[in-house]
Design an enzyme around this catalytic site. Structure first.
Site, PDB file in Angstrom:
ATOM      1  CB  SER A 117      65.477  -7.737   0.453  1.00 32.05           C
ATOM      2  OG  SER A 117      64.743  -8.305   1.514  1.00 32.05           O
ATOM      3  CE1 TYR A 130      68.138  -4.123   4.246  1.00 34.41           C
ATOM      4  CE2 TYR A 130      66.080  -5.371   4.314  1.00 34.41           C
ATOM      5  CZ  TYR A 130      67.429  -5.298   4.003  1.00 34.41           C
ATOM      6  OH  TYR A 130      68.068  -6.386   3.447  1.00 34.41           O
TER       7      TYR A 130
END
Ligand code: NAI
Length: 227
Positions: A117, A130
């Site tokens: 990401s 996360y």
């Protein structure tokens, strides 16, 4: 080319499965969710990976798209939630990598694509669990690339920006969030799952034969923008 795609029931993993199938790859799509054309598999279940490879044999590609994300500051997040994110996002990816390594056919080539990401590079508040898991995926990608190279296995990651999927639906239905993103991302828009699927195909194919150990950011320039 036979390819396993995890997280294949939704969002990026579904698009990757559909696109690779349309491009004549033999796709084995797996997910926690039981759906048509998707085998049920929990990526954190070691025995399930052994069973899967027992059924499908050696594969030449693996795209690790399964992942979870919840919101919450560090003080709002329980240890169980933190550990669960690491388990699904990192351990699940690691188990997939190890399974492909163990079942690799000597003398042949293979390619693994992990989904990291933009958050592996730039943090946002309210999701440290996360963010930590995505940083780990980019680091794991480098380590696995070094070990995979002598076996003919390349390992890369894709770092998506904001992509329109069920995971981001809530955020992308909020006009304030969308306008913030449009201002922050140089290309001025949210990305679509097909813009990740095409990168996955490139990283799986021989067209990327000299690329290993890297994270390719498909983020509209987000990580390049210091403003
Ligand atoms: P999604 O929520 O649409 O799809 C994720 C899929 O993973 C779901 O089908 C879910 O059932 C599956 N899954 C969850 N836990 C699992 C487990 N234990 N075993 C097997 N399958 C499991 O989300 P999306 O957006 O398609 O995300 C895919 C990947 O892309 C994730 O790793 C996510 O972190 C990453 N990503 C997504 C971005 C976005 O903007 N949508 C941005 C950056 C990264």
């Amino acid at each position: 080319m036979k390819v396993i795609v995890t997280g294949g029931a939704s969002g990026i993993g579904k698009e990757v499965s559909d696109y690779l199938t349309s491009e004549a790859f033999e796709v084995i799509s797996v997910d926690l969710q039981d759906k048509i054309n998707v085998k049920q598999l929990d990526v954190t279940d070691e025995a399930a990976w052994t069973d899967l490879f027992g059924q499908v044999g050696p594969v030449q590609g693996l795209v690790n798209c399964a992942g979870i994300r919840t919101r919450g500051t560090i003080m709002e997040t329980s240890m169980a939630t933190f550990e669960h994110h690491l388990k699904v996002n990192v351990t699940g990816t690691w188990l997939g990598i190890r399974s492909l390594f163990e079942n690799h056919e000597a003398g042949s080539d293979a390619s693994i694509v992990n989904i990291s990401s933009v958050n592996a590079e730039i943090a946002v508040p309210g999701q440290a669990h996360y963010v930590a898991s995505k940083g780990a995926i980019s680091a794991l990608t480098k380590a696995a690339a070094i070990e995979g190279a002598p076996m003919g296995i390349r390992v890369n990651a894709i770092g998506p920006g904001a992509i329109r999927t069920p995971m981001t639906a809530e955020r992308l239905n909020d006009p304030e969030q969308v306008s913030w993103l449009e201002g922050r991302v140089p290309l001025g828009r949210v990305g679509e799952p097909n813009e990740i699927a095409s990168v996955a195909k490139f990283l799986l194919s021989a067209e990327s034969s000299y690329i290993t150990g890297t994270t390719v950011f498909a983020d509209g320039g987000w990580t390049s923008n210091g403003v």
